[in-house]
Every structure is written in structure tokens, then in C-alpha cells.
Design a protein around this motif. Sequence first.
Motif, short mmCIF file in Angstrom:
data_model
loop_
_atom_site.label_atom_id
_atom_site.label_comp_id
_atom_site.label_asym_id
_atom_site.label_seq_id
_atom_site.Cartn_x
_atom_site.Cartn_y
_atom_site.Cartn_z
N LEU A 123 0.64 -1.04 0.04
CA LEU A 123 0.20 -0.14 0.11
C LEU A 123 0.67 1.15 0.01
CD1 LEU A 123 -2.70 -1.06 2.60
CD2 LEU A 123 -2.82 -1.17 0.05
N ARG A 124 1.93 1.28 0.55
CA ARG A 124 2.79 2.52 0.92
C ARG A 124 4.40 1.89 0.70
NH1 ARG A 124 -0.05 6.95 2.30
NH2 ARG A 124 1.92 8.03 2.31
N PRO A 125 5.17 2.90 0.18
CA PRO A 125 6.63 2.38 0.10
C PRO A 125 7.35 2.51 1.73
CG PRO A 125 6.19 4.76 -0.28
CD PRO A 125 5.10 4.22 -0.38
N ARG A 126 8.30 1.39 1.72
CA ARG A 126 8.97 1.40 2.97
C ARG A 126 10.34 1.76 2.61
NH1 ARG A 126 8.35 -1.86 7.37
NH2 ARG A 126 6.68 -2.95 6.27
N CYS A 127 11.00 2.46 3.42
CA CYS A 127 12.41 3.18 3.33
C CYS A 127 13.26 1.90 3.62
CB CYS A 127 12.61 4.16 4.68
SG CYS A 127 14.21 4.70 4.79
N MET A 146 13.49 0.74 -5.34
CA MET A 146 13.41 0.86 -4.02
C MET A 146 13.30 2.18 -3.56
SD MET A 146 16.54 -1.88 -3.21
CE MET A 146 16.38 -1.81 -1.28
N ALA A 147 12.74 2.53 -2.08
CA ALA A 147 12.60 3.75 -1.72
C ALA A 147 13.13 4.10 -0.56
CB ALA A 147 10.98 3.99 -1.46
N TRP A 148 13.51 5.49 -0.17
CA TRP A 148 14.11 5.68 0.83
C TRP A 148 13.64 7.18 1.44
CZ3 TRP A 148 16.53 3.42 -2.95
CH2 TRP A 148 17.45 2.54 -2.53
#
Length: 357
Positions: A296-300, A318-320
Motif C-alpha cells: 500500500l505504501r513504500p518502505r524506506c 526501492m525507496a528511501w
Amino acid sequence: RPALFQMSVSQPQSGRGVPCLRCRGTCMGFEPHSWRKICKSCKCSQEDHCLSSDAEDDRKIGRLLSDSKYATLTARVKGGDGVRIYKRNRMIVTNPIVSRKDPTFDTITYEWAPPGLTQKLAMQYMELIPKEMQPVAGTDGAHYRRRQLVRQLPVHDHDPSQCRGLDEGEVKLMEDFVKKYKAEALGVGEVALPGHAGNAKEEGKARDGGPAAEKPPETTNGALESTPTVGLYRCETCKQAVPEDCPVVYADRAGYARLWHPACFVCCRCAEPLVDLIYFWKSGAAWCGRHYCESLRPRCAGCDEIIFSEEYQRAEGMAWHKKHFTCLECETPLSGKAFSLDKGSLRCAACSRSQRL
């Protein structure tokens, strides 16, 4: 906007010195990073060090299940100002050891067992779980369960106070996010014999007495038939037939027409068994908490927390958080700079070269 819940400042981190289960002696003990969920010494994750105690785990799961329809699996802490803990069902099995002299007893403690079952049925359930995953106290199976609690149900996915640096708006977004999934997705599996879970219990009671007893039972999924036909029940995951005398797992959010072999009740994303049968239902499948939230939402990838800010850094899928897009070794901010990415770990050009030497 003021930053709230600065764990690294206001909340002491426990577990310092706890050995790493993955490094097996090469790590000198857990050395907490100021914001990453890793050991500064060996770079392994917190779950690899099994930092929490049983009491802390029960408190964490109690908070997750509170304010949901599964709150009956929790108990209020006396004098705890509304805090609830998980009423984890333990099972102690005592087997006599026959010898020439006085009899002795072999006691086995399961750190978790499905609630509401006879010991015979609970033992049948355990025998259907791979031995290395059975949560017998003092074994690798018990350590595996503890690691899975941390991995699948991160406390920072449902408790804003355990997140670092959320601003006021992000706290509200997270609270709404958690409230929504507790109402719509969170579930706890029920273990029973095929056709003996959920509504079947109540329907069975009604059929045994009162006006309903005079009518022939309706045939729905076979739950009300006293002698169901062979092959009537099939596991949702492996599609194999389930014997009538084999305990299975039901997920109420999936409806009671679906059931799973105990070893088949796994996360649809990582295929890991769902710890303590806690699942999240989405798109016709069961998910572990970690992968449900990530869907549902990005994870750092730096701090392991769900990102509630609209501004964040992306690279290679990937996300940060912007402030966490830094080198794993020297903490240099990497936005606009050359970097390497290896198994989710960012390194600046200099540290990357050092790693290769």
C-alpha cells in the motif's frame, strides 16, 4: 513542522551486546545504530539478534490486536492505563518416561499453540508444521518464531511512537492507515477440523435444537453434513484434498468455504508461514503484515519504516526517506552523487571501492 517521537533521543534502545544468530560468534554483540534497524557491528538486522523478550513481544502484539475485532485475544494490563497485552496460548505437554525405578516425566513447552483446542488436536496441528518451525522452548523453532514476529509484524508498522522523526501530519496519516487496516484487513486464523469453524459452530448448535432441527440441513460447502464425502475439502494453497480428521486453518476474512493445511497458511508474497496465524487479507490472499503494508505504501530501505511523506527518494525499484538516502558505511548523503546498490545496501563510490579491495 516539529519532528515527533525521536526514538534515538528519548527512548533507550535495549539489547546491547546480544549475540547475532546469523553471525554465530563473529559479531561481538548488538550495537544499535541511531536510526537504522541494524547492528552497527555486523550490519545484520534486529531480528537476527532476537532483542525482545516474551513480555515485550506480547505487549507489541497486544497493541496490534487492540481496537480490532480480535481484541478478545488480549488482556488489559492492571494499572497500565488501558495498555493491552497478547494472551498468547502456551502449551505444556508432559510425557511419562517408564523406567525400572520411579517414573519420570519429559516436559515439552510450546511457546505458542493455537487457542481453543484440545491438547490432542493442538498436537496434531504441531505435527503438521515442519519440525524446525515448531515453537518448542529452547529450540531453533522457538527462535524462528521470535524472528518472524519481528520480521512479519514490525512494531513500527502499527505504533507511531516507535517511528523516528514523524511530523504531526505524518503521525495522523499513520494513525488513519493503521485504523483502516485493523478494520478491513487484519485477521487471526482459527484452527479446527474441516467444517467445524466459525459459523458452522453456531449453525450446528441451531440444528441440534429449536425449529431448525426439524428442517433438513442445507448443503453449502459441506460444513453441516455429518459424513462429508471424501475430497470435499481442499487446501487453498496446494489444492490437495484434506482428510476430515486433519486440523486445518480458517481465515474469517476469507470466508469459511476456504481452508488451508497448517503448513500451507503462508504469506502470498514471501511464502513464509504466518506467525501465530496473524494475517492481512487483500485481493483474495493472505499477506504477512510487512508485505501487506508495503503493498500500500513504500518502505524506506534505510530505516525499514513505512514512508508517509510525499517526498522520498527512489532508485532501482526501492525507496528511501530523503534524509536516509545515505552510505551504509560512512553515512554520507548520496542524493545527486555516485553510489552502488548491493542487496538493498547503499554505498558511496569510495566505500564501494574499499569493499572490493
